[in-house]
Scaffold this active site. Structure first.
Site, PDB file in Angstrom:
ATOM      1  N   ASN A   1      46.434  -6.006  35.621  1.00 43.45           N
ATOM      2  CA  ASN A   1      45.628  -4.905  35.077  1.00 43.45           C
ATOM      3  C   ASN A   1      45.724  -4.983  33.564  1.00 43.45           C
ATOM      4  OD1 ASN A   1      45.103  -3.942  37.582  1.00 43.45           O
ATOM      5  ND2 ASN A   1      46.423  -2.135  37.436  1.00 43.45           N
ATOM      6  N   GLY A   2      44.643  -4.663  32.856  1.00 48.09           N
ATOM      7  CA  GLY A   2      44.674  -4.660  31.393  1.00 48.09           C
ATOM      8  C   GLY A   2      43.767  -5.731  30.828  1.00 48.09           C
TER       9      GLY A   2
ATOM     10  N   TRP B   1      38.624  -4.111  39.302  1.00 44.32           N
ATOM     11  CA  TRP B   1      37.433  -3.530  38.674  1.00 44.32           C
ATOM     12  C   TRP B   1      37.068  -4.539  37.591  1.00 44.32           C
ATOM     13  CZ3 TRP B   1      34.155   0.690  38.735  1.00 44.32           C
ATOM     14  CH2 TRP B   1      33.477   0.982  37.559  1.00 44.32           C
TER      15      TRP B   1
ATOM     16  N   GLU C   1      27.455  21.687  32.870  1.00 45.44           N
ATOM     17  CA  GLU C   1      27.803  20.877  34.034  1.00 45.44           C
ATOM     18  C   GLU C   1      29.095  21.342  34.713  1.00 45.44           C
ATOM     19  OE1 GLU C   1      28.361  16.848  32.796  1.00 45.44           O
ATOM     20  OE2 GLU C   1      27.833  16.005  34.732  1.00 45.44           O
TER      21      GLU C   1
ATOM     22  N   ARG D   1      40.659   4.723  42.803  1.00 45.37           N
ATOM     23  CA  ARG D   1      40.449   4.321  41.410  1.00 45.37           C
ATOM     24  C   ARG D   1      39.153   3.547  41.227  1.00 45.37           C
ATOM     25  NH1 ARG D   1      44.719   4.092  37.944  1.00 45.37           N
ATOM     26  NH2 ARG D   1      43.762   2.271  37.004  1.00 45.37           N
TER      27      ARG D   1
ATOM     28  N   CYS E   1      42.452  -3.310  38.580  1.00 42.76           N
ATOM     29  CA  CYS E   1      42.610  -1.898  38.617  1.00 42.76           C
ATOM     30  C   CYS E   1      43.848  -1.427  39.403  1.00 42.76           C
ATOM     31  CB  CYS E   1      41.360  -1.383  39.249  1.00 42.76           C
ATOM     32  SG  CYS E   1      41.101   0.301  39.082  1.00 42.76           S
TER      33      CYS E   1
ATOM     34  N   LYS F   1      28.134  19.421  28.822  1.00 42.09           N
ATOM     35  CA  LYS F   1      29.431  19.559  29.503  1.00 42.09           C
ATOM     36  C   LYS F   1      29.649  21.009  29.928  1.00 42.09           C
ATOM     37  CE  LYS F   1      30.825  15.535  29.735  1.00 42.09           C
ATOM     38  NZ  LYS F   1      29.436  15.227  29.867  1.00 42.09           N
TER      39      LYS F   1
HETATM   40  O1  M6R Z   1      25.544   6.294  35.008  1.00 44.49           O
HETATM   41  P1  M6R Z   1      24.711   6.750  33.857  1.00 44.49           P
HETATM   42  O2  M6R Z   1      25.408   6.663  32.547  1.00 44.49           O
HETATM   43  O3  M6R Z   1      23.368   6.097  33.818  1.00 44.49           O
HETATM   44  O4  M6R Z   1      24.445   8.294  34.143  1.00 44.49           O
HETATM   45  C1  M6R Z   1      23.607   9.041  33.318  1.00 44.49           C
HETATM   46  C2  M6R Z   1      23.780  10.506  33.556  1.00 44.49           C
HETATM   47  O5  M6R Z   1      23.486  10.817  34.901  1.00 44.49           O
HETATM   48  C3  M6R Z   1      25.204  10.991  33.243  1.00 44.49           C
HETATM   49  O6  M6R Z   1      25.553  10.698  31.933  1.00 44.49           O
HETATM   50  C4  M6R Z   1      25.306  12.512  33.456  1.00 44.49           C
HETATM   51  O7  M6R Z   1      24.544  13.178  32.512  1.00 44.49           O
HETATM   52  C5  M6R Z   1      26.780  12.911  33.386  1.00 44.49           C
HETATM   53  N1  M6R Z   1      27.202  13.449  34.639  1.00 44.49           N
HETATM   54  C6  M6R Z   1      27.060  13.910  32.338  1.00 44.49           C
HETATM   55  O8  M6R Z   1      28.413  14.239  32.298  1.00 44.49           O
END
Ligand code: M6R
Length: 602
Positions: free
Chosen positions: A101-102, A75, A483, A27, A2, A480
């Site tokens: 990286n890559g 990573w 959120e 990162r 990473c 989205k």
């Molecule tokens: O790490 P996970 O994929 O298990 O997380 C699942 C959800 O908490 C996650 O996708 C959450 O809904 C996102 N923040 C949505 O953008």
């Protein structure tokens, strides 16, 4: 991948390397290491875990004092996070040390070839193949630049590499393809890094070596070479970003930067999932009579899209359950069922509990995760990894896109093995492979989505409607908008509107229709006409012909794509919309209130 740092100068390299790695910590990484020139050799120190572990190890072993070196935060992609898989990777006799990286796409073939030539591998990484290849080329050619030219011709995939040769004191080399690597100098010091933040304390003028280009750092400064090894110019560019802007590659937010990474992430996931052996044998795949997918949030939405694709391609019944519900139910599954848990972090408490329950009940389990070595990756019987890299914004974008891609590849493989693909499956594979181009084009539609965000950001409610796969995209888009935009957004199966929700539609209510499935387009168009006649302002995100959507006030056009994979494109404008709603409201888009990146509590 990473983070990469390299240094050649007059002072001790180690503090510079450690400080550089510290500035790349944002990162995300799971192990780290440094290689420092020492007398006639190279001393390598690596540790699993965070930089503190590396520093403790260095303190215990006594820090190397040389004035040239390379460092890396890893990573994990190929192989678990562990000391032996950490970078630098070296050739057996210590002649070559590299950080990378890559993804080396032909690592498997190189490993076979080098093993046959007598090389012994000590890690699971693709990087070690690169280190040993470079070693064999350098042994044959005797010149680093010629070796890198030959290396560039042999290696497939993306890479940014920093390397040292034990018989070339005070020299560090870099080579890059499709992966960032920058160089800078100050007085008698030269620096190499994968990201700008690592160089900012030393210089604001950075050089970007060309694609397949090579750079040598030595006590005389920086020297650049093209892919054929001819010396070339590499003008420096002035960077005006502060450290935080630099971490975001100049984007205002990590979320926006991560959205931009989606074409690459989707391509990498396609390649790695296509090339790595499926964790289920053909017999196992043929014996399945049911698939149960369980996950939370966006990962659950990826599972819903996967259901459509698996059912259409593999003709197998698929159930998708929210993990927090599944864990408290008594799931009735056939003993020949496969339970797939999807998770970016691999640590989400509810998904983990669902996985454990599935194991307790004796089902075959497969975890689709992004983080190597995460609890789910360790506990599931089988694992498939996405290649999204570290995701920093709380709202997932690139990890979700990578999950979709991994499920496409898995579905195609299952369909092939079970003989469900009549005739040639190449067009489907080709369509999946080309999705990254479509995603790039969708990202170019930012201006339109920004304009639509202007129109809706002060409103209280918005509806997103679609059928089939389009409905699953609406669910992700609505999540989205809630959120990061703090906007009440409801996703509805378009055909359900008239069973209640239609009463909420009034003059000016924004309704977004997602229409990518030709066989359902007219049906959704009918539903959009219903909301339009009740005063809704209708935006249609579509791959279909404009004429079908007399109801649309605005059309967001998507590139043509195979309908099975359209979710990967249709979600992009919705991500952009949510992002701009959040920005217009002045919200902390990367860290929405009350939310955590990884939900490790119930
Ligand atoms: O790490 P996970 O994929 O298990 O997380 C699942 C959800 O908490 C996650 O996708 C959450 O809904 C996102 N923040 C949505 O953008």
């Amino acid at each position: 991948m990473c983070g990469i740092i390299g240094y050649v100068g007059k002072r001790s390299a180690l503090p510079v390397l450690l400080a550089g790695l510290g500035r790349l910590e944002y990162r995300g990484y799971d192990s780290s290491g440094v290689a420092v020139g020492e007398g006639k050799g190279i001393r390598i120190v690596r540790a699993a875990g965070n930089l503190l572990r590396l520093k403790e190890k260095l303190a215990a072993e006594g820090p190397p004092e040389g004035t040239w070196g390379i460092g890396h935060t890893r990573w994990a992609t190929h192989g678990e996070p562990s000391v032996s898989n950490a970078h630098p990777q070296r050739s057996g006799d210590g002649l070559v040390a590299i950080v990378h990286n890559g993804i080396i796409e032909n690592a498997g073939a190189l490993r076979k070839e080098l093993s046959a030539a007598g090389y012994v591998f000590a890690s699971d990484t693709d990087t070690e193949s690169a280190a040993l290849l470079l070693h064999s080329l350098y042994r044959a050619l005797g010149d680093p630049i010629a070796s890198f030219v030959a290396f560039g011709r042999r290696v497939e995939g993306s890479f940014a590499i920093a390397a040292m040769f034990s018989d070339r004191p005070h020299e560090v080399y870099g080579i890059r393809r499709d992966s960032p690597l920058i160089a800078g100098e100050r007085d008698t010091e030269c620096f190499l890094a994968s990201d700008i933040p690592a160089l900012l304390p030393y210089t604001r003028r950075v050089c970007y070596p060309e694609e397949n280009g090579i750079v040598r750092l030595d006590r005389d400064g920086l020297h650049f070479f093209d892919r054929d090894g001819c010396a070339c110019e590499c003008p420096s560019v002035s960077v005006s970003w502060d450290a935080e802007e630099a971490q975001k590659d100049g984007y205002r937010h990590f979320m926006r930067k991560e959205m931009e990474e989606q074409p690459r992430v989707v391509r990498d996931t396609f390649l790695s999932c296509s090339e790595e052996a499926c964790p289920l044998t053909e017999e196992e795949i043929c014996s399945l009579d049911q698939i149960l997918i369980t996950a939370c949030g966006s990962a659950y939405h990826a599972g819903l899209s996967a259901r459509e694709i698996l059912e259409q391609l593999v003709h197998i019944p698929v159930r998708v359950e929210i993990a927090s519900e599944f864990r408290y139910r008594m799931p009735l599954c056939s003993s020949r069922a496969l339970v797939i848990v999807i998770s970016q972090s691999g640590e989400t408490a509810d998904s983990l509990a669902a996985l454990r329950l599935a194991k307790e009940r004796g089902f075959k389990t497969l975890a689709l995760v992004n983080v190597r070595g995460s609890t789910m990756a360790r506990e599931a019987e089988r694992v498939v990894y996405t290649r999204a890299g570290p995701e920093i914004a709380v709202a997932t974008t690139k990890a979700y896109s990578a999950q979709l891609m991994a499920m496409y590849v898995l579905a195609l493989h299952f369909a092939r093995v079970r003989g469900c693909l009549q005739g040639d499956d190449l067009p489907l594979t080709q369509a999946a492979r080309e999705l990254s181009f479509g995603i790039s084009r969708c990202l170019q539609g930012e201006e339109q989505m920004q304009r639509i965000a202007q129109q809706i950001y002060q409103l209280h409610d918005i509806f997103l409607v679609g059928r089939g796969l389009d409905h699953t995209v609406c669910m992700e888009g609505a999540l989205k908008l809630k959120e990061v935009g703090y906007l009440h957004a409801e996703a509805y199966a378009a055909g359900e509107l008239k069973h209640g929700t239609l009463s909420l539609i009034e003059r000016g209510t924004p309704v977004i229709g997602v229409v990518t499935q030709p066989r359902l387009a007219c049906k959704t168009a009918g539903n959009l006409a219903e909301v339009k006649s009740r005063g809704a302002r209708v935006v249609v995100i579509t791959t279909q012909e404009e004429a079908v959507f007399a109801a649309a006030d605005e059309i967001v056009r998507l590139p043509r794509v195979h309908p099975l994979f359209a979710a990967s494109l249709a979600v992009i404008p919705l991500q952009l919309l949510a992002y701009h709603v959040g920005v217009l409201k002045g919200l902390d888009v990367d860290r929405p209130r009350n939310l955590a990146k990884s939900v490790t509590v119930e």
